[in-house]
Design a protein around this motif. Structure first.
Motif, short mmCIF file in Angstrom:
data_model
loop_
_atom_site.label_atom_id
_atom_site.label_comp_id
_atom_site.label_asym_id
_atom_site.label_seq_id
_atom_site.Cartn_x
_atom_site.Cartn_y
_atom_site.Cartn_z
N ILE B 53 0.95 -1.37 -0.03
CA ILE B 53 0.00 0.16 -0.12
C ILE B 53 0.80 1.10 -0.09
O ILE B 53 1.87 1.37 0.86
N ARG B 54 0.74 2.05 -1.00
CA ARG B 54 1.53 3.27 -0.89
C ARG B 54 0.68 4.36 -0.20
O ARG B 54 -0.47 4.83 -0.61
N VAL B 55 1.20 4.98 0.68
CA VAL B 55 0.62 5.89 1.48
C VAL B 55 1.26 7.24 1.41
O VAL B 55 2.58 7.56 1.55
N LEU B 56 0.38 8.21 1.25
CA LEU B 56 0.86 9.69 0.98
C LEU B 56 0.73 10.26 2.32
O LEU B 56 -0.46 10.57 2.87
N GLU B 57 1.72 10.64 3.10
CA GLU B 57 1.81 11.35 4.32
C GLU B 57 2.22 12.65 4.55
O GLU B 57 2.78 13.31 3.49
N ASN B 58 1.78 13.33 5.64
CA ASN B 58 2.00 14.50 5.80
C ASN B 58 3.81 14.66 6.13
O ASN B 58 4.27 14.09 6.66
N ASP B 59 4.22 15.84 5.38
CA ASP B 59 5.83 16.06 5.45
C ASP B 59 6.28 15.88 6.89
O ASP B 59 7.50 15.37 7.20
N THR B 60 5.63 16.75 7.67
CA THR B 60 6.07 16.75 9.06
C THR B 60 6.04 15.50 9.75
O THR B 60 7.17 15.24 10.64
N ALA B 61 5.11 14.58 9.52
CA ALA B 61 4.96 13.16 10.10
C ALA B 61 6.16 12.49 9.48
O ALA B 61 6.78 11.50 10.27
N ILE B 62 6.77 12.55 8.27
CA ILE B 62 7.73 11.92 7.81
C ILE B 62 9.14 12.43 8.33
O ILE B 62 9.81 11.53 9.06
N GLU B 63 9.09 13.88 8.24
CA GLU B 63 10.42 14.42 9.09
C GLU B 63 10.83 14.07 10.58
O GLU B 63 11.71 13.57 11.02
N LYS B 64 9.73 14.04 11.21
CA LYS B 64 9.70 13.71 12.49
C LYS B 64 9.67 12.32 13.12
O LYS B 64 9.78 11.89 14.16
N GLY B 65 9.60 11.19 12.25
CA GLY B 65 9.67 9.85 12.41
C GLY B 65 8.44 9.10 12.64
O GLY B 65 8.43 8.12 12.68
N TYR B 66 7.31 10.09 12.88
CA TYR B 66 6.14 9.36 13.14
C TYR B 66 5.63 8.39 12.15
O TYR B 66 5.31 7.08 12.41
N PHE B 67 5.87 8.83 10.79
CA PHE B 67 5.43 7.91 9.98
C PHE B 67 6.07 6.59 9.71
O PHE B 67 5.55 5.65 9.71
N LYS B 68 7.26 6.79 10.07
CA LYS B 68 8.06 5.40 9.96
C LYS B 68 7.60 4.47 11.18
O LYS B 68 7.49 3.29 10.85
N GLU B 69 7.49 5.13 12.45
CA GLU B 69 6.57 4.32 13.57
C GLU B 69 5.66 3.67 13.07
O GLU B 69 5.00 2.51 13.21
N LEU B 70 4.66 4.45 12.39
CA LEU B 70 3.37 3.82 12.10
C LEU B 70 3.44 2.80 11.11
O LEU B 70 2.89 1.80 11.24
N ILE B 71 4.17 2.81 9.95
CA ILE B 71 4.20 1.77 9.05
C ILE B 71 5.11 0.70 9.46
O ILE B 71 4.62 -0.47 9.20
N ASP B 72 5.87 0.98 10.31
CA ASP B 72 6.53 -0.30 10.72
C ASP B 72 5.82 -1.08 12.01
O ASP B 72 5.71 -2.33 11.78
N ALA B 73 4.91 -0.27 12.59
CA ALA B 73 4.00 -1.02 13.57
C ALA B 73 3.04 -1.76 12.65
O ALA B 73 2.57 -2.89 12.96
N PHE B 74 2.30 -1.08 11.53
CA PHE B 74 1.36 -1.59 10.64
C PHE B 74 2.12 -3.05 9.97
O PHE B 74 1.49 -3.90 9.94
N ASN B 75 3.22 -2.84 9.36
CA ASN B 75 3.77 -3.96 8.81
C ASN B 75 4.01 -4.97 9.71
O ASN B 75 3.86 -6.29 9.20
N GLU B 76 4.50 -5.12 11.01
CA GLU B 76 4.68 -6.03 11.87
C GLU B 76 3.10 -6.69 12.15
O GLU B 76 3.40 -7.79 12.19
N GLU B 77 2.25 -5.96 12.15
CA GLU B 77 0.90 -6.36 12.75
C GLU B 77 0.37 -7.64 11.36
O GLU B 77 -0.25 -8.40 11.38
N TYR B 78 0.74 -6.77 10.08
CA TYR B 78 0.23 -7.75 9.08
C TYR B 78 1.09 -8.23 8.28
O TYR B 78 0.78 -8.73 6.99
N LYS B 79 2.17 -8.72 8.93
CA LYS B 79 3.34 -9.40 8.05
C LYS B 79 3.11 -10.67 7.63
O LYS B 79 3.20 -11.21 6.70
N ASP B 80 2.08 -11.38 8.35
CA ASP B 80 1.64 -12.86 8.21
C ASP B 80 0.70 -12.83 6.96
O ASP B 80 0.44 -13.69 6.29
N LYS B 81 0.05 -11.75 6.70
CA LYS B 81 -1.01 -11.62 5.55
C LYS B 81 -0.04 -10.87 4.23
O LYS B 81 -0.70 -10.73 3.09
N GLY B 82 1.09 -10.75 4.50
CA GLY B 82 1.86 -10.14 3.28
C GLY B 82 1.49 -8.44 2.82
O GLY B 82 1.66 -8.26 1.81
#
Lengths: 436, 488
Positions: B53-82
């Motif tokens: 899934i390609r997610v367009l996020e807010n620039d500040t969220a990307i700069e301050k590391g929130y977006f990375k935390e978000l997708i890391d947490a999501f990817n971990e939760e759904y890794k068994d579904k690929g």
């Protein structure tokens, strides 16, 4: 033409006449198999293209779509803008095919004539060799020509056609666009809000183009003449400074000037520190001061290029004419008026016209210096906006693409009429041999 | 032999032509097969597996590391579904309407409500089952309304609100007068009066400038419609009719909006000519830091910029270490809700009743592109990103004001204040209709003219009384109306 066709029908052999239906048939008959195959390939490709999409594209060009797209229902629908583009492309393909078709008949008939006169037929290899020799210009110019058709002609035709549709406002894909004839031009002339704004902006636009071109040209020429003087020491260094101004991207210069003339900028700071009151050089009340600043800033940006151009041309002057004039008692101003100006105008008229068109359509100056205001008495424009800025306000800010296209056409007509008239009447055109 | 050869070529021609015709038929069948794929009905709960899934996020969220935390947490939760979420790596100003159909847009977008909703008319974003989200009950109706669209006569929700953007007052505590507790706290509530009332802010601005000609109180460029229009809303003005959905009715001059214009004009008189253009907007960070300005208004997302500039100023002016300077800046830089306004619309009226300030705001949220190949996975991502934990994390990391009531309460402070203001209807959200694009330039022109008027000679003034201000606002509404309707 009629006679040529009649002669052809009377004298052409059956295989040559067959080329009318089956491209390459005449070439096969007279032994030029490879050329015949190429023509046949062209015909087959054309049939394939027409069947695959050509007919649909042409029909789509006229209908501009019948099925509205609906992403939620999974209906792809028609994209009117793409259909128009593909329709134009189909007409270009047909024109190219028509060219090959005529070449095919001409070639077959020429081969028949050579056979009747017992002359040897030209092989494909010989034709290709010709492309590298006598017809080298065809080979070299073909690619740019195709490029111009695809990247210039196609968008221009597209823009012209948009002016005859209702594309814009709420009518943007997935909505279907329709042909509306000259409705947009009628709106430009008839709508009470458009007419006065259009005339006011057009008047200022013409004045701007004339003034800015004149100021830039004579300032550049003056600078070049000054730096051409023998008494000037360190010419290279002096010339470098204007080039620095030229090298900085225009919009950065414009933003810098906007800051300089703003209320918090250095010019107003100097006025305040000297006990004065800040002046809104580019403010809402500053119609003429903003226009004057626009002219000067444009001069700052454009003079270096004119200076460079003039420096080159001035070095080609025939100085003996100046010696003779001096002996005849002509003063410096007379020499400038009677020798330098005619010579420079002759040599640079096409460039000068280019400058005029460029200034007429100078979008950046007032967009960056004084954008973001709509004045009383103007419809979606300010009193410093040029037609190109108004066009932008309408077509980009407000999505009225069709009206924007109609204004573009009007601008094109105005600039082309002025340019052609001036050029045809200029010495560059009428006295081409004067300085040769 | 030659004739045979030619005959063979002719036969081939006929055959190829026939094939070409056949090709067209096949293509038509393919087109039919492509239909019926997307739509709200595609949210059938069956997760697409092994998709990105390609997610367009807010620039500040990307700069301050929130977006990375978000997708890391999501990817971990759904890794068994690929299922994997990645940064769409696209420009914030992308055009989904033009790019989406060709597969270039993102699958999930995080943008302001006016941006997201401009895609709703063309059905470029999918209607979402809002009730299925755990945040449904937590988000006030005002925020949901920002993502409501009526398409073909039916109402849909096309985005999930995440955070609220609204103007806030920034001021420096250390620039308060030394005697503020005795002289500037009439109600003795330990909050300076100028922070609670625009009238007092005006008084303090005048006093501060009189004491030192290089210093000012409240400073803000008037030309910014986003900030200035709130003063009109406070006195009955609004943007469009029928809850901001009917552009045929433009309400900037409605009610007693001219009183808001008068307040702005009075505030401008305590500033300088810099308020006419965007000079103050540009230099507010440095001028607040060097003490030239006492207060200004801006959005919460620039808090860190004000803080950085103030920290730098303390380091340079007072020779403090970076750590001490940062600590002092945090103590002294205050971001708070807007002061109250006098009901009379006259900042010099000391007896006027105080009314709440309203302001223009926006809601940022998530939407799902209609052109995604994995709508159910996208929906799952949006549910994950709008969950209590993730929004709370977002608020902590980015300092945003959450649209979720439970998170706003948990975070407290300014976030809660903004939430309460939104819930109370004091934040007028930017309308989610395309006509919104037409308000900015006419509005900006009026406010420039209003600010300029303060500095015009008396005989040249255009806005001498409330009636002339009302007329100016009506002109502005007329201009907006013409821009919307003339060419339709």
């Amino acid at each position: 033409m009629k006679q040529t066709v009649q002669t052809f029908m009377k004298t052409a052999t059956v295989p040559v006449k067959m080329s009318l239906l089956l491209m390459g048939a005449g070439h096969f008959r007279y032994g030029s198999i490879s050329k015949g195959l190429l023509y046949l390939f062209v015909e087959l490709s054309m049939i394939y293209y027409l069947v695959q999409r050509g007919f649909n594209d042409i029909r789509g060009f006229f209908t501009l779509g019948t099925q509205r797209a609906d992403a939620w229902a999974g209906i792809e629908g028609d994209n009117s803008v793409v259909m128009m583009l593909m329709g134009i492309f189909a007409f270009i393909v047909i024109a190219v095919f028509a060219f090959f078709y005529v070449q095919n008949i001409k070639g077959a008939y020429a081969m028949q004539k050579r056979a009747e006169n017992n002359l040897p037929q030209k092989t494909l290899r010989q034709d290709l060799a010709d492309l590298l020799d006598q017809k080298f210009y065809v080979l070299v110019l073909a690619l740019p020509l195709i490029g111009v058709c695809v990247f210039n002609v196609l968008p221009i035709i597209f823009m012209i056609l948009i002016a005859f549709t209702n594309y814009g406002g709420n009518i943007v894909p997935p909505e279907l666009v329709d042909w509306v004839g000259v409705d947009n031009f009628r709106k430009l002339m008839v709508l009470s809000k458009f007419g006065p704004t259009f005339l006011k902006i057009l008047g200022w636009n013409l004045l701007w183009a004339l003034l800015s071109t004149t100021i830039n040209y004579f300032a550049g020429l003056g600078l070049a003449l000054l730096l051409n003087k023998e008494c000037v020491k360190g010419k290279a260094i002096w010339r470098a400074f204007p080039i620095l101004a030229y090298a900085i991207p225009g919009f950065i210069t414009l933003l810098a000037f906007k800051f300089m003339f703003s209320y918090g900028g250095p010019i107003n700071q100097m006025i305040i520190s000297n006990g004065g009151t800040p002046f809104g050089f580019l403010g809402i009340d500053a119609k003429w001061s903003a226009r004057l600043i626009g002219l000067l800033v444009n001069c700052w940006i454009s003079v270096p290029s004119i200076m460079l151009l003039a420096t080159g041309h001035l070095s080609n002057r025939d100085m003996s004419l100046y010696e003779a004039a001096k002996i005849d008692g002509a003063g410096r101003f007379a020499q400038f008026r009677k020798l330098t100006v005619p010579f420079m105008l002759f040599a640079t008229m096409p460039v000068l016209l280019g400058q005029f068109i460029g200034n007429f359509n100078n979008f950046g100056i007032f967009y960056f210096l004084r954008g973001g205001m709509y004045m009383d008495g103007y419809f979606l424009a300010s009193d410093t906006d040029l037609l190109i800025n108004w066009l932008y306000n309408l077509s980009i800010d407000n999505n009225y693409y069709c009206i924007g296209a109609a204004i573009s056409l009007v601008i094109f007509l105005i600039t082309s009429v002025i340019s052609l008239t001036v050029y045809v009447k200029s010495p560059s055109y009428r006295e081409e041999d004067t300085f040769q | 032999m030659k004739k045979k050869w030619i005959a063979a070529v002719l036969a081939a021609t006929v055959a190829l032509t026939a094939t070409a015709c056949g090709g067209a038929d096949t293509d038509t069948t393919d087109n039919t097969a492509k239909k019926g794929g997307t739509g709200a009905a595609v949210f059938n709960g069956q997760l697409e597996e092994n998709v990105t899934i390609r997610v367009l996020e807010n620039d500040t969220a990307i700069e301050k590391g929130y977006f990375k935390e978000l997708i890391d947490a999501f990817n971990e939760e759904y890794k068994d579904k690929g299922i994997q979420a990645v940064d769409a790596n696209m420009d914030q100003y992308l055009d989904l309407a033009n790019d989406g159909p060709y597969g270039y847009g993102p699958d999930v977008l995080y943008q302001a409500n006016d941006i997201i909703m401009k895609y709703a008319d063309g059905k470029h974003i999918l209607p979402l089952p809002a009730e299925e989200f755990d945040c449904f009950e937590q988000i006030p109706d005002t925020a949901w309304n920002a993502f409501h669209a009526t398409v073909d006569g039916t109402e849909y929700t096309c985005g999930i609100p995440v955070n609220v953007q609204a103007p806030m007052l920034y001021y420096r505590k250390d620039l308060l007068p030394a005697d503020w507790e005795s002289a500037w706290d009439e109600d003795k509530d330990s909050v300076p009066d100028m922070i609670q009332s625009w009238s007092k802010m005006y008084d303090y601005s005048v006093a501060r400038h009189e004491a030192n000609k290089k210093q000012y109180g409240y400073m803000k460029s008037l030309n910014d419609m986003y900030f200035s229009s709130g003063f009109l809303f406070s006195y009955g003005g609004y943007i469009f009719g029928n809850n901001n959905t009917d552009p045929s009715e433009i309400g900037f001059a409605a009610g007693e909006a001219e009183k808001g214009a008068q307040v702005l004009s009075q505030l401008a008189s305590a500033m300088n000519e810099d308020c006419i253009d965007d000079t103050i907007t540009t230099n507010a960070y440095s001028k607040l830091a060097d003490g030239s300005y006492f207060a200004t208004i801006s959005t919460p997302d620039v808090y860190s910029t004000f803080l950085d500039e103030l920290t730098k100023a303390y380091e340079e002016q007072e020779g403090l270490s970076e750590w001490d300077a940062a600590k002092k800046a945090e103590e002294n830089l205050v971001m708070t809700a807007l002061p109250q306004l006098p009901s009379s619309g006259d900042l010099t009226d000391k007896n006027a009743e105080q009314i709440v300030s309203k302001c223009m705001g926006g809601v940022n949220g998530y939407a799902v592109s209609s052109y995604t190949k994995a709508p159910n996975a996208c929906l799952e991502f949006v549910k994950f990103a709008t969950s209590y934990d993730m929004v709370k994390r977002r608020a902590h990391m980015l300092g945003i004001a959450p649209a979720r009531g439970d998170v706003a309460k948990e975070v407290g402070g300014t976030s809660e204040e903004i939430f309460k203001n939104l819930d109370a209807g004091n934040i007028i959200l930017m309308p989610s209709i395309s006509a919104i694009a037409q308000i900015w330039t006419p509005g900006q022109t009026f406010f420039i003219d209003l600010a300029q008027d303060v500095y015009r000679a008396d005989n040249e003034k255009k806005y001498k009384d409330l009636a002339s201000m009302k007329a100016g606002l009506e002109d502005m509404c007329k201009q907006i109306n013409e821009a919307i309707t003339t060419l339709q």
